[in-house]
Design an enzyme around this catalytic site. Structure first.
Site, PDB file in Angstrom:
ATOM      1  CB  THR A  82      -6.637  -4.152  59.354  1.00 36.98           C
ATOM      2  OG1 THR A  82      -5.644  -4.969  58.736  1.00 36.98           O
ATOM      3  CG2 THR A  82      -6.147  -3.815  60.760  1.00 36.98           C
ATOM      4  CG  ASP A  83      -5.896  -9.128  57.326  1.00 38.87           C
ATOM      5  OD1 ASP A  83      -5.275  -8.045  57.425  1.00 38.87           O
ATOM      6  OD2 ASP A  83      -5.754  -9.894  56.346  1.00 38.87           O
ATOM      7  CD  GLU A  84      -1.516  -5.151  58.555  1.00 39.63           C
ATOM      8  OE1 GLU A  84      -0.538  -4.871  59.288  1.00 39.63           O
ATOM      9  OE2 GLU A  84      -1.744  -4.582  57.477  1.00 39.63           O
ATOM     10  CE1 TYR A 108      -3.562   0.323  60.268  1.00 40.11           C
ATOM     11  CE2 TYR A 108      -2.602  -1.772  59.605  1.00 40.11           C
ATOM     12  CZ  TYR A 108      -3.654  -0.875  59.592  1.00 40.11           C
ATOM     13  OH  TYR A 108      -4.797  -1.178  58.909  1.00 40.11           O
ATOM     14  CB  ALA A 110      -0.750  -2.100  68.645  1.00 39.07           C
ATOM     15  CE  LYS A 112      -8.193   0.126  61.822  1.00 42.18           C
ATOM     16  NZ  LYS A 112      -9.214   1.178  61.519  1.00 42.18           N
TER      17      LYS A 112
END
Length: 283
Positions: A82-84, A108, A110, A112
């Site tokens: 993800t881009d997050e 979440y 972190a 990923k």
């Protein structure tokens, strides 16, 4: 073992090993993850188990499979992220690219980020042919009901308040799910060690996105009052990232990928699908 339809946890190593043995894969696309930020704040342990321990399990089994089958150069382990993991952007910051430093904000993101690091470590240390992809927000049919767009459609049709976090000015880039799926298939042919970013260059504030959905509903399912009248601002999410946006040049250049669906067309198709399935347990 019916390899077309196996229900198992990715932390269950015997089940994963049995699946590899039966399926004899040419590639693995690792999309399994806990994803909803709100749930990660309320209960982070599930995110650590699935996103970190589960990725570790898949990597271990994939590595054994790859090594025992002659280290096939064509094999790929495509890890979908993800881009997050990059944190958030200011209003005038350049968008994320494959060189952006990691700065996750939620349990979440972190989890990923940790899984991304594991995949790259297995590629560098053991030579496993991996590809990491980081994608912006997906939308389209079949999306989990807890996500923003399905929630907006459902609340709107029910005549309930449509919740908007904070001031509604958080910005996201939106990619139609089928465009992402095409990119992931193409990613199976990318060079080992590649990082690919998938985005649509379609940044919108949450408020503008919700208003666009309401406008589509006004047109195809009109009622006495405009759907936009149901908007209700609610307390903001803890640690809410302000803006995400990605530069998809890596995917465009390395695998000749580009999105085909505009946000306007994709939103209309999505709204129509959810309206057609309101009576099912899908929404």
């Amino acid at each position: 073992l019916d390899v077309q339809n196996v229900h198992a946890c990715i932390t269950d190593r015997p089940a994963v090993e049995a699946l590899f043995k039966a399926a004899r894969p040419d590639a693995v696309l690792h999309l399994a993850a806990e994803t909803h930020v709100d749930r990660s704040i309320d209960g982070p342990s599930a995110f650590m188990k699935t996103n970190v321990d589960g990725t570790f399990c898949l990597l271990e089994v994939a590595l054994e499979w790859w090594q025992s089958n002659g280290r096939d150069e064509a094999f790929r382990f495509v890890h979908v992220s993800t881009d997050e993991v990059f944190g958030d952007l200011g209003p005038d910051d350049p968008v994320f690219d494959e060189h952006t430093a990691y700065e996750p904000s939620s349990p979440y993101s972190a989890s990923k980020a940790a899984s991304d690091h594991l995949v790259r470590a297995w590629q560098r240390t053991y030579g496993l042919p991996t590809v990491v992809t980081n994608c912006t927000n997906n939308y389209g049919p079949w999306q989990n009901a807890e996500k923003l767009i399905p929630t907006v459609i459902r609340k709107a049709v029910l005549g309930a308040p449509i919740p908007i976090y904070g001031d509604g000015q958080n910005i996201r880039d939106w990619l139609y799910v089928e465009d992402h799926a095409r990119g992931l298939i193409k990613a199976c042919g990318a060079a080992p060690g590649s990082t690919l970013l998938f985005g649509a260059r379609a940044e919108r504030t949450n408020l503008d996105l919700v208003k666009a959905i309401c406008a589509v509903l006004d047109e195809i399912r009109p009622k006495a009052t405009k759907y936009e009248a149901q908007l209700e601002f609610v307390t903001d999410r803890k640690g809410h990232d302000r803006r995400y946006g990605v530069d998809p040049s890596s995917a465009e250049t390395l695998i000749d990928w580009a999105p085909e669906r505009s946000l306007e067309d994709g939103l209309r198709e999505t709204v129509e699908w959810y309206l057609a399935n309101l009576d099912s347990d899908l929404v």
